[in-house]
Design a protein around this motif. Sequence first.
Motif, PDB file in Angstrom:
ATOM      1  N   ILE A 181       0.816  -1.211   0.000  1.00 13.69           N
ATOM      2  CA  ILE A 181       0.000   0.000   0.000  1.00 13.69           C
ATOM      3  C   ILE A 181       0.852   1.264   0.000  1.00 13.69           C
ATOM      4  O   ILE A 181       0.612   2.186  -0.768  1.00 13.69           O
ATOM      5  N   ALA A 182       1.884   1.288   0.828  1.00 10.03           N
ATOM      6  CA  ALA A 182       2.683   2.506   0.923  1.00 10.03           C
ATOM      7  C   ALA A 182       3.719   2.618  -0.187  1.00 10.03           C
ATOM      8  O   ALA A 182       4.023   3.700  -0.655  1.00 10.03           O
ATOM      9  N   ARG A 183       4.264   1.477  -0.645  1.00  7.08           N
ATOM     10  CA  ARG A 183       5.342   1.525  -1.624  1.00  7.08           C
ATOM     11  C   ARG A 183       4.932   1.009  -2.995  1.00  7.08           C
ATOM     12  O   ARG A 183       5.740   0.962  -3.903  1.00  7.08           O
ATOM     13  N   GLY A 184       3.703   0.568  -3.133  1.00  7.92           N
ATOM     14  CA  GLY A 184       3.248   0.153  -4.455  1.00  7.92           C
ATOM     15  C   GLY A 184       3.687  -1.229  -4.868  1.00  7.92           C
ATOM     16  O   GLY A 184       3.601  -1.584  -6.038  1.00  7.92           O
ATOM     17  N   GLY A 185       4.186  -2.020  -3.928  1.00  3.75           N
ATOM     18  CA  GLY A 185       4.643  -3.363  -4.277  1.00  3.75           C
ATOM     19  C   GLY A 185       3.510  -4.266  -4.717  1.00  3.75           C
ATOM     20  O   GLY A 185       2.459  -4.305  -4.088  1.00  3.75           O
ATOM     21  N   GLU A 232     -12.438  -4.816  -2.408  1.00  4.55           N
ATOM     22  CA  GLU A 232     -13.111  -3.629  -1.866  1.00  4.55           C
ATOM     23  C   GLU A 232     -12.097  -2.737  -1.147  1.00  4.55           C
ATOM     24  O   GLU A 232     -12.300  -2.295  -0.018  1.00  4.55           O
ATOM     25  N   SER A 233     -10.992  -2.494  -1.814  1.00  3.01           N
ATOM     26  CA  SER A 233      -9.923  -1.593  -1.377  1.00  3.01           C
ATOM     27  C   SER A 233      -9.081  -2.163  -0.244  1.00  3.01           C
ATOM     28  O   SER A 233      -8.180  -1.493   0.242  1.00  3.01           O
ATOM     29  N   ARG A 234      -9.353  -3.399   0.201  1.00  2.00           N
ATOM     30  CA  ARG A 234      -8.589  -3.966   1.304  1.00  2.00           C
ATOM     31  C   ARG A 234      -7.762  -5.153   0.842  1.00  2.00           C
ATOM     32  O   ARG A 234      -8.175  -5.906  -0.035  1.00  2.00           O
ATOM     33  N   LEU A 235      -6.610  -5.278   1.457  1.00  2.00           N
ATOM     34  CA  LEU A 235      -5.702  -6.354   1.117  1.00  2.00           C
ATOM     35  C   LEU A 235      -6.101  -7.610   1.880  1.00  2.00           C
ATOM     36  O   LEU A 235      -6.225  -7.585   3.106  1.00  2.00           O
ATOM     37  N   GLU A 236      -6.313  -8.713   1.154  1.00  2.19           N
ATOM     38  CA  GLU A 236      -6.722  -9.966   1.764  1.00  2.19           C
ATOM     39  C   GLU A 236      -5.864 -11.118   1.247  1.00  2.19           C
ATOM     40  O   GLU A 236      -5.415 -11.113   0.106  1.00  2.19           O
ATOM     41  N   MET A 265     -17.340  17.691   2.458  1.00  2.00           N
ATOM     42  CA  MET A 265     -17.384  16.412   3.161  1.00  2.00           C
ATOM     43  C   MET A 265     -16.290  15.511   2.595  1.00  2.00           C
ATOM     44  O   MET A 265     -16.034  15.496   1.389  1.00  2.00           O
ATOM     45  N   ALA A 266     -15.631  14.748   3.463  1.00  2.00           N
ATOM     46  CA  ALA A 266     -14.654  13.749   3.019  1.00  2.00           C
ATOM     47  C   ALA A 266     -14.642  12.603   4.021  1.00  2.00           C
ATOM     48  O   ALA A 266     -14.492  12.825   5.224  1.00  2.00           O
ATOM     49  N   GLY A 267     -14.849  11.387   3.522  1.00  2.00           N
ATOM     50  CA  GLY A 267     -14.846  10.199   4.378  1.00  2.00           C
ATOM     51  C   GLY A 267     -14.050   9.078   3.759  1.00  2.00           C
ATOM     52  O   GLY A 267     -13.335   9.252   2.776  1.00  2.00           O
ATOM     53  N   GLU A 268     -14.182   7.877   4.328  1.00  2.00           N
ATOM     54  CA  GLU A 268     -13.416   6.729   3.841  1.00  2.00           C
ATOM     55  C   GLU A 268     -13.949   6.194   2.523  1.00  2.00           C
ATOM     56  O   GLU A 268     -13.197   5.695   1.696  1.00  2.00           O
ATOM     57  N   SER A 269     -15.268   6.289   2.322  1.00  2.00           N
ATOM     58  CA  SER A 269     -15.867   5.729   1.116  1.00  2.00           C
ATOM     59  C   SER A 269     -15.705   6.679  -0.069  1.00  2.00           C
ATOM     60  O   SER A 269     -15.596   7.898   0.095  1.00  2.00           O
ATOM     61  N   ALA A 270     -15.727   6.103  -1.276  1.00  2.00           N
ATOM     62  CA  ALA A 270     -15.609   6.907  -2.494  1.00  2.00           C
ATOM     63  C   ALA A 270     -16.809   7.823  -2.695  1.00  2.00           C
ATOM     64  O   ALA A 270     -16.724   8.794  -3.447  1.00  2.00           O
ATOM     65  N   THR A 297      -5.803   0.061   3.667  1.00  2.00           N
ATOM     66  CA  THR A 297      -6.696   0.454   2.582  1.00  2.00           C
ATOM     67  C   THR A 297      -5.922   0.940   1.367  1.00  2.00           C
ATOM     68  O   THR A 297      -5.078   1.823   1.470  1.00  2.00           O
ATOM     69  N   VAL A 298      -6.227   0.377   0.221  1.00  2.00           N
ATOM     70  CA  VAL A 298      -5.659   0.855  -1.034  1.00  2.00           C
ATOM     71  C   VAL A 298      -6.322   2.188  -1.389  1.00  2.00           C
ATOM     72  O   VAL A 298      -7.522   2.375  -1.185  1.00  2.00           O
ATOM     73  N   MET A 299      -5.540   3.110  -1.942  1.00  2.00           N
ATOM     74  CA  MET A 299      -6.044   4.463  -2.170  1.00  2.00           C
ATOM     75  C   MET A 299      -6.884   4.508  -3.446  1.00  2.00           C
ATOM     76  O   MET A 299      -6.354   4.574  -4.552  1.00  2.00           O
ATOM     77  N   GLU A 300      -8.217   4.487  -3.262  1.00  2.00           N
ATOM     78  CA  GLU A 300      -9.132   4.547  -4.400  1.00  2.00           C
ATOM     79  C   GLU A 300     -10.120   5.701  -4.296  1.00  2.00           C
ATOM     80  O   GLU A 300     -10.502   6.282  -5.294  1.00  2.00           O
ATOM     81  N   ALA A 301     -10.591   6.027  -3.084  1.00  2.00           N
ATOM     82  CA  ALA A 301     -11.549   7.116  -2.923  1.00  2.00           C
ATOM     83  C   ALA A 301     -10.878   8.437  -3.308  1.00  2.00           C
ATOM     84  O   ALA A 301      -9.877   8.830  -2.724  1.00  2.00           O
ATOM     85  N   ILE A 302     -11.425   9.118  -4.290  1.00  2.00           N
ATOM     86  CA  ILE A 302     -10.758  10.283  -4.886  1.00  2.00           C
ATOM     87  C   ILE A 302     -11.136  11.580  -4.169  1.00  2.00           C
ATOM     88  O   ILE A 302     -12.313  11.955  -4.131  1.00  2.00           O
ATOM     89  N   PRO A 303     -10.183  12.308  -3.582  1.00  2.00           N
ATOM     90  CA  PRO A 303     -10.472  13.641  -3.055  1.00  2.00           C
ATOM     91  C   PRO A 303     -10.762  14.613  -4.201  1.00  2.00           C
ATOM     92  O   PRO A 303     -10.369  14.381  -5.350  1.00  2.00           O
ATOM     93  N   LEU A 304     -11.400  15.719  -3.880  1.00  2.00           N
ATOM     94  CA  LEU A 304     -11.786  16.680  -4.915  1.00  2.00           C
ATOM     95  C   LEU A 304     -10.587  17.316  -5.604  1.00  2.00           C
ATOM     96  O   LEU A 304     -10.608  17.547  -6.816  1.00  2.00           O
ATOM     97  N   ASP A 305      -9.535  17.622  -4.852  1.00  2.00           N
ATOM     98  CA  ASP A 305      -8.392  18.265  -5.502  1.00  2.00           C
ATOM     99  C   ASP A 305      -7.758  17.337  -6.535  1.00  2.00           C
ATOM    100  O   ASP A 305      -7.338  17.767  -7.610  1.00  2.00           O
ATOM    101  N   VAL A 306      -7.720  16.032  -6.229  1.00  2.00           N
ATOM    102  CA  VAL A 306      -7.163  15.064  -7.172  1.00  2.00           C
ATOM    103  C   VAL A 306      -8.012  15.003  -8.438  1.00  2.00           C
ATOM    104  O   VAL A 306      -7.490  14.909  -9.558  1.00  2.00           O
ATOM    105  N   ALA A 307      -9.336  15.062  -8.280  1.00  2.00           N
ATOM    106  CA  ALA A 307     -10.228  15.012  -9.442  1.00  2.00           C
ATOM    107  C   ALA A 307      -9.953  16.176 -10.393  1.00  2.00           C
ATOM    108  O   ALA A 307      -9.871  15.990 -11.615  1.00  2.00           O
TER     109      ALA A 307
END
Length: 749
Positions: A196-200, A298-302, A592-597, A645-655
């Motif tokens: 998650i942090a290094r993209g491996g 669903e954004s989680r590593l299993e 508003m900004a939360g964990e979900s997309a 959590t894998v980074m998928e929920a997009i903040p507004l600035d990124v959009a």
Amino acid sequence: MALVDVHVGFSHLMGADREEASLGAFCTPEQADTIVSHWRSGSQSLDVVGELFAVWLSLWRSGIWAEELRKELSDQLADSYVNKILAIEPPGEDPISPFWSILAEVTTSGAAVDDTWDTPGTHLAMIRNLETWPDGLVTALLPLERRAILGARRDGALEASLESAIHVIDTDVAILGGWGGPRPQNVPRWLRDYAIARGGRIIQDRAGVVPCWFLITESPEELRAVSAWRYSPRPIAVATYPDRPGYVALTTELDFGDGGPPGVLEFVYNSRSRRSAASLDMLAWVELVRLEVYTINESRLEYAFSHGVRLADSREALVDPEIRDFPDDNWFVDPPTAPHEILFQMRNADRVQFELIRSGERAREGDTTLSSLYIDYLQALDEGARSLCVGVSPDVARIDRARRELQRERSFARESPSDIHLDELGTNRGILQVSLITDEPMRVRGAIAYHDDHDVVNARLLTIAEHSYALGRLEADEDGLAELLGLGLTGLVLSPSGPLYGLPLHEDFLDEGILEVSYAHCSEVIAESSPQTDASSGVLVAGWQGDSASGDQLSFLEAELLVLENTYGVTRGSGTLSGPLPSVVHLAGHGMAGESAIEHWLRAWPSLADLVTPARVLLEADASSTDLVFLSACSSGRGVFGARTVMEAIPLDVAFLERGAKCVVSTSAPVNDAIAAAFSIAFHVAWRRGSTIWEAYMEARTLTSRAAASSDVLEAIQAVWPTWKQDLEQGTARHPEDWRKFRLSGRHW
């Protein structure tokens, strides 16, 4: 018992979990854990590991023939995970070895031929000088007996190398009991950090005498392709890189069964690094590697499954001096990591930041299936956010279905990451990727890339902060910060990941003396041209105070918008972001900004149909001619990501950046209304008069932290908002740090 120890270690290498490695009453899953931990910490003989299958089978058969092995244990072995793969016929119950039956008619004598597996006077010495061997003698021998008579495979140099490294534990991997299991949540922390942090995604490593490969699949199709390869594997090839001397890769292909090109898996070893070379040596010695497969669900590593990959007759190729280097340095002197290795890691980390959305954006240029699935996914997210905003249950099933279909169409294994964009950084500025490593000791790690004094690309790894057990929190690492400051950089572009994403990290580096600190979710966004200071192609100013009936109105938003209208000579724009956007876009309101997309939005207009969501921005907006977007709302640049959590929920600035905006001003958390209004006013007035974006940003910080600013800023705010000073003082008294929550993203220079 030796056989139990060997069986559990062999099972682990073959991909068994703790239950599958156990042997009923002879070895419980908990005892299997302990045995595996010994193997993973190097507490096993190299002789045993180098002849693992031969030792396992010989102990089993000889135990029966010597009447030293209980039938119940033999039955457990016959029904074990390993034997279901190998399909070895269990030894008969006859206590007489077939060897003795064949040898009974022959009388001879001789000396031992191999002091590893034989001693003088044993039965093996009896047949050394046989001129002709009776029919069936060789097949009747145990594997170890054949090794002794025909010659055991020995490699003195390789054994010596491994003996010096076998007990050196890589703490990232060899955590006692820290190996994959059947439970989805059983993911080692080091692997979670790496993924998650290094993209491996495709990782090789070693734990004691256990060679390990790790693969993180990103879609059901990738997982199915790996599962299919598990049962019908394509061959593993040894590859080298002409432009990277000393690097050795073991490669194979994955067939997705869709008629398209195969995916390629490459497990790469740098034989110049002592640590990596030892991993490659162990792989060559054991010729067996444990492959652990994980998936992003669903954004989680299993955890998905494990598998033993056998590399028959590969030892000679893996130690061939023609394809690899053999380091002479002492194991305990960890050599510095080369810049190109760090850049390779940074490239992977850059690739996985919001990768699902970014791959969709890249596909929009063509009328492809991927493009249409991406549009459908964005529409599902947008509708879900609008439903959530008014308290209606969103159609989660549709969102999940659209996401899975999009994932199914794209494939990580088929894509190649692009290089880190450094050419547009300019002088004395570097990109710093910042990640939280949750494994012990918890620390904040930085990877920085920059142009040195000779305009050569350089890169370093730094420890920014480390957990203090005395204080119970992360504390700055003085050595790491001193090394960073010693580079002489005056500007940093931060790219944080995971839980660090939503923190105002820029403040820490500004306090350390860095002059300019901004953000970029990927290096591509700083490759845009420089933003202009004029508003030649128009200005959009919009905002909504909120519903008066709810009692949650933003009291000072009206003053903010009036000053901006006066500054740019415009009136408030209508509620649309469709099509080409103007040079300057300023949106204000509740955020508003939360964990979900679907928990990201800004309400700049009263109508719910005009709700600004990241998905709506990505669907409709064209910001390719937009120099500046200012999002004056709570948490408008915030990303909420857990450690798993894998980074998928997009903040507004990124959009907005993904749609082409050059620079975005946003907030990393909720912000007081008066502070937000004052900050916005100071920024725009300063920028409009000709200041750079950074100069305008710093003036806004000065106004909101000390109520001081240039005369034109003070005149502009006083003309519309006479009580601004008192209102700002009240706001900062209740929220003294809110002015620090504004951040710049993208390219401001």
